[in-house]
Design an enzyme around this catalytic site. Sequence first.
Site, mmCIF file in Angstrom:
data_model
loop_
_atom_site.group_PDB
_atom_site.id
_atom_site.type_symbol
_atom_site.label_atom_id
_atom_site.label_comp_id
_atom_site.label_asym_id
_atom_site.label_seq_id
_atom_site.Cartn_x
_atom_site.Cartn_y
_atom_site.Cartn_z
ATOM 1 N N HIS A 6 15.005 54.486 19.444
ATOM 2 C CA HIS A 6 14.948 55.286 20.678
ATOM 3 C C HIS A 6 16.047 56.347 20.667
ATOM 4 O O HIS A 6 17.191 56.070 21.006
ATOM 5 C CB HIS A 6 15.101 54.377 21.896
ATOM 6 C CG HIS A 6 14.904 55.066 23.212
ATOM 7 N ND1 HIS A 6 14.652 54.371 24.365
ATOM 8 C CD2 HIS A 6 14.917 56.374 23.572
ATOM 9 C CE1 HIS A 6 14.520 55.214 25.389
ATOM 10 N NE2 HIS A 6 14.691 56.445 24.926
ATOM 11 N N HIS A 8 16.631 60.786 21.337
ATOM 12 C CA HIS A 8 16.091 62.105 21.698
ATOM 13 C C HIS A 8 17.008 63.179 21.123
ATOM 14 O O HIS A 8 18.227 63.025 21.147
ATOM 15 C CB HIS A 8 16.041 62.289 23.218
ATOM 16 C CG HIS A 8 15.303 61.218 23.950
ATOM 17 N ND1 HIS A 8 13.930 61.215 24.074
ATOM 18 C CD2 HIS A 8 15.737 60.115 24.600
ATOM 19 C CE1 HIS A 8 13.561 60.155 24.779
ATOM 20 N NE2 HIS A 8 14.631 59.460 25.102
ATOM 21 N N ARG A 65 13.620 65.832 24.176
ATOM 22 C CA ARG A 65 14.354 65.403 25.374
ATOM 23 C C ARG A 65 13.360 64.978 26.458
ATOM 24 O O ARG A 65 12.444 65.743 26.815
ATOM 25 C CB ARG A 65 15.201 66.572 25.877
ATOM 26 C CG ARG A 65 16.111 66.199 27.016
ATOM 27 C CD ARG A 65 16.845 67.416 27.562
ATOM 28 N NE ARG A 65 17.819 67.008 28.554
ATOM 29 C CZ ARG A 65 18.375 67.826 29.430
ATOM 30 N NH1 ARG A 65 18.063 69.118 29.412
ATOM 31 N NH2 ARG A 65 19.246 67.372 30.304
ATOM 32 N N ALA A 66 13.553 63.761 26.993
ATOM 33 C CA ALA A 66 12.561 63.225 27.938
ATOM 34 C C ALA A 66 12.505 64.026 29.237
ATOM 35 O O ALA A 66 11.431 64.319 29.758
ATOM 36 C CB ALA A 66 12.881 61.760 28.224
ATOM 37 N N GLU A 279 19.482 55.305 22.380
ATOM 38 C CA GLU A 279 19.436 56.629 23.024
ATOM 39 C C GLU A 279 20.642 57.489 22.664
ATOM 40 O O GLU A 279 20.880 58.505 23.305
ATOM 41 C CB GLU A 279 19.332 56.528 24.553
ATOM 42 C CG GLU A 279 17.974 56.116 25.056
ATOM 43 C CD GLU A 279 17.899 56.136 26.573
ATOM 44 O OE1 GLU A 279 17.231 57.017 27.125
ATOM 45 O OE2 GLU A 279 18.508 55.259 27.211
HETATM 46 ZN ZN LIG Z 1 14.813 57.867 26.312
#
Ligand SMILES: [Zn+2]
Length: 335
Positions: A6, A8, A65-66, A279
């Site tokens: 996970h 980004h 990027r979420a 993350e």
């Molecule tokens: Zn995330």
Amino acid sequence: MIIDSHQHFVRLAKHPEVEGFRAAQLAGKNLDLPKISDADVTKSLEQVVSLMVSRNIDVAFASPRAKAMATHEGTVEQNAIWADLNNSLILRACKLIPGRFAPVGMLGQHPSCPSDQVAKQIERWAGEGFVAFNFDPDGTGGRWQNQPFTGKHNYPVFEAAQALDVPLVLHGSESINKNFPHTAVQYLVADITGFVQLMMAKDLFKDFPRLRFLIPHGGGALPCQTGRWRAIAKYNNWTSPDEILGNGNVFVDTCIYNDLNMQMLFDAVPLDNILFGSECDGAFPGVVNDETHDHYDNTRRYVDDSKLSAADKDRIYAANARRVYPRASRWLSSK
Ligand SMILES: [Zn+2]
């Protein structure tokens, strides 16, 4: 091997050319796609690579990027272009630093976008080597105005994901509601809602027995609310949390930022369903945990410090990720 499932590329997404393109696009200006040099792409990843080296993380599955997915904004056409731009940048970054990353895509979801178009996007980018896709269970910017994502309107997406053997990561995005900051609330609401909707879906895993979802951030409330969800599943005749986890359809990651809650995750969720994730360094870059005097997002520390056996840690660090993301094998060197 240690795989961070996970991550980004937040710094890449914050490149002024990328953010400027999206702002102009949403303002209705017809811009050429941004031209970003290889040097700029590589430079944007320096920090994260250095943290991976210092934490002995070999490979990360990296997505756009979420927050910036924000596919509730714009039009169907604009979001398709926006998703393709982000995916192309992710792919370039993965190729520029070989052996370090595997690409995870975003999708041009939009409340009015036919899901067969989203399915085509999965097919296109899986063909380019993408190993999974972020799928926003909301897609309306925190308004939650769509039908539950598990409905037949999304079956083309699920057909493509199952056929191509790519998991869908149920990841929230930007929230238009200031009561629900994206990283503190909206993402976790998306985790919780995603998991509960999967319990409520009667036919989904009968129709798609090999479909796999990853619920990020430790599965939302899963480490502390399994009892509540077991109870309501019995009460409402939903599928129990144990069944959807046990059947190999739902997985979670270790994006949890302290020892106590990490241990709760290990106690609540079968270890075969847990993939290492951190993350790093997107959500809270450089913020230090006073308990460890290290960055909160150094989640390796909490896994290492747990009472799990070495074999169990190996499952969480790599074996589960290899099994759940089979397409990642082409990006993994023989470390
Ligand atoms: Zn995330």
